[in-house]
Design an enzyme around this catalytic site. Structure first.
Site, PDB file in Angstrom:
ATOM      1  N   GLU A 113      44.520  13.410  11.229  1.00  0.00           N
ATOM      2  CA  GLU A 113      44.289  13.737   9.902  1.00  0.00           C
ATOM      3  C   GLU A 113      43.419  14.899   9.781  1.00  0.00           C
ATOM      4  O   GLU A 113      42.335  14.980   9.870  1.00  0.00           O
ATOM      5  CB  GLU A 113      43.858  12.371   9.036  1.00  0.00           C
ATOM      6  CG  GLU A 113      43.975  13.013   7.579  1.00  0.00           C
ATOM      7  CD  GLU A 113      42.995  11.908   6.806  1.00  0.00           C
ATOM      8  OE1 GLU A 113      42.636  10.797   7.665  1.00  0.00           O
ATOM      9  OE2 GLU A 113      43.155  11.976   5.488  1.00  0.00           O
ATOM     10  N   CYS A 117      39.256  21.871   5.838  1.00  0.00           N
ATOM     11  CA  CYS A 117      39.309  23.135   6.229  1.00  0.00           C
ATOM     12  C   CYS A 117      38.894  24.507   5.627  1.00  0.00           C
ATOM     13  O   CYS A 117      39.130  24.351   4.358  1.00  0.00           O
ATOM     14  CB  CYS A 117      40.725  23.304   6.585  1.00  0.00           C
ATOM     15  SG  CYS A 117      41.430  24.966   7.074  1.00  0.00           S
ATOM     16  N   ALA A 118      38.074  25.229   6.367  1.00  0.00           N
ATOM     17  CA  ALA A 118      37.517  26.227   5.573  1.00  0.00           C
ATOM     18  C   ALA A 118      36.866  27.341   6.449  1.00  0.00           C
ATOM     19  O   ALA A 118      36.236  27.096   7.279  1.00  0.00           O
ATOM     20  CB  ALA A 118      36.237  25.805   4.219  1.00  0.00           C
ATOM     21  N   GLY A 127      41.767  36.361   9.886  1.00  0.00           N
ATOM     22  CA  GLY A 127      42.500  35.442  10.827  1.00  0.00           C
ATOM     23  C   GLY A 127      41.554  34.405  11.351  1.00  0.00           C
ATOM     24  O   GLY A 127      42.347  33.818  12.267  1.00  0.00           O
ATOM     25  N   TYR A 128      40.341  34.089  10.961  1.00  0.00           N
ATOM     26  CA  TYR A 128      39.932  33.097  11.644  1.00  0.00           C
ATOM     27  C   TYR A 128      40.458  31.642  11.294  1.00  0.00           C
ATOM     28  O   TYR A 128      40.674  30.855  12.012  1.00  0.00           O
ATOM     29  CB  TYR A 128      38.268  32.961  11.079  1.00  0.00           C
ATOM     30  CG  TYR A 128      37.361  34.187  11.447  1.00  0.00           C
ATOM     31  CD1 TYR A 128      37.153  34.161  12.990  1.00  0.00           C
ATOM     32  CD2 TYR A 128      37.019  35.408  10.726  1.00  0.00           C
ATOM     33  CE1 TYR A 128      36.441  35.378  13.441  1.00  0.00           C
ATOM     34  CE2 TYR A 128      36.230  36.412  11.282  1.00  0.00           C
ATOM     35  CZ  TYR A 128      35.953  36.225  12.636  1.00  0.00           C
ATOM     36  OH  TYR A 128      35.202  37.390  13.044  1.00  0.00           O
ATOM     37  N   THR A 130      43.538  31.178  10.881  1.00  0.00           N
ATOM     38  CA  THR A 130      44.676  31.005  11.869  1.00  0.00           C
ATOM     39  C   THR A 130      44.309  30.656  13.178  1.00  0.00           C
ATOM     40  O   THR A 130      44.871  29.780  13.636  1.00  0.00           O
ATOM     41  CB  THR A 130      45.444  32.404  11.847  1.00  0.00           C
ATOM     42  OG1 THR A 130      45.875  32.670  10.691  1.00  0.00           O
ATOM     43  CG2 THR A 130      46.666  32.214  12.952  1.00  0.00           C
ATOM     44  N   ALA A 156      46.100  25.811  -1.260  1.00  0.00           N
ATOM     45  CA  ALA A 156      46.024  26.144  -0.070  1.00  0.00           C
ATOM     46  C   ALA A 156      47.489  25.890   0.813  1.00  0.00           C
ATOM     47  O   ALA A 156      47.529  26.102   2.153  1.00  0.00           O
ATOM     48  CB  ALA A 156      45.117  25.297   0.748  1.00  0.00           C
ATOM     49  N   GLY A 158      50.083  27.618   0.712  1.00  0.00           N
ATOM     50  CA  GLY A 158      50.417  28.634   1.370  1.00  0.00           C
ATOM     51  C   GLY A 158      49.824  29.181   2.710  1.00  0.00           C
ATOM     52  O   GLY A 158      50.454  29.315   3.743  1.00  0.00           O
TER      53      GLY A 158
END
Ligand code: ACO
Length: 216
Positions: A113, A117-118, A127-128, A130, A156, A158
């Protein structure tokens, strides 16, 4: 996750170095791979093992979550980041923590789970986010995790979609129900991890395939 809603009001971020702003996704993937080889960009994994080093890193990551998820209560973020069942993959660029993901592996169900995320404000859209997600996918492969689930903040969705997450959850409900924290106003999304894919070179692979098709 519902409470992350809006982004924190940040001072205007410093513009990133020009060469980082104008890169194509493929160039960005190659740049990050090179930076990893050079040791400038690393993705260590931390959990609360009681050591001062882990605690320092987790507290730094927590500070980024608190800034970037301003609607989420700070105590709640602290509790989960420091909870021993949670693991954090941290993105360190040039010695500085610039982002990360806190997740909870549920080994018996072979799922993880994604909880938070940030990426810090002045390192976003380079790109970090990703790369962090691709590193997590590689970690899933190493540890036998077959899929990741998350309650994505609606703004978020998208970003998660671009990372391969889908709203249409294929995993059987009984496999994940009761294992995830429930959030209101967020969208449940799933990403299945394919052990045959090298997630750190997907752009390169796509580029090679595209060139082969064009030649044909
Ligand atoms: N909505 C739609 N697309 C997005 C968003 C978004 N909010 N953020 C990034 N993207 C796109 C980028 O344009 C990029 O597209 P491209 O590949 O076509 O160029 C792609 O997603 C990846 O961008 P990155 O540069 O790799 O992502 P970044 O480093 O900016 O990190 C993140 C993305 C983590 C969402 C960052 O913007 C952030 O920290 N936001 C605030 C915190 C947040 O909302 N976190 C998610 C909450 S939900 C949860 O934690 C479970």
């Amino acid at each position: 996750m519902s409470a992350g809603g809006k982004r924190a009001r940040e001072p205007e971020p410093e513009p990133a170095a020009e060469e980082e702003v104008d890169l194509t996704p493929l160039q960005r993937e190659e740049l990050h791979a090179q930076q990893e080889r050079d040791g400038i960009l690393t993705f260590p994994i931390y959990y609360n093992d009681g050591t001062a080093d882990s605690l320092t890193k987790l507290v730094q990551l927590k500070a980024i979550f608190c800034q970037q998820l301003p609607k989420m209560p700070k105590e709640y973020i602290s509790r989960l980041v420091l909870d021993r069942r949670h693991v954090s993959l941290v993105c360190v660029y040039s010695g500085e923590i610039v982002g990360g993901i806190t997740y909870r592996p549920v080994k018996e169900q072979q799922l993880s789970e994604i909880v938070f995320c940030a990426v810090s404000a002045d390192h976003q859209v380079q790109g970090y986010g990703t790369r962090i997600m691709n590193q997590i996918k590689e970690e899933c492969k190493r540890t036998g995790i077959e899929g990741m689930l998350t309650y994505a903040d609606n703004h978020a969705v998208g970003y998660f979609r671009k990372q391969g997450f889908k709203k249409n959850v294929i995993m059987k409900r009984e496999r994940w129900q009761g294992y995830l924290k429930d959030y209101e106003g967020a969208t449940l999304m799933e990403c299945l991890v394919d052990p045959s894919i090298d997630y750190l070179t997907t752009r390169q692979t796509a580029d090679v395939q595209r060139e082969a098709l064009v030649k044909r």
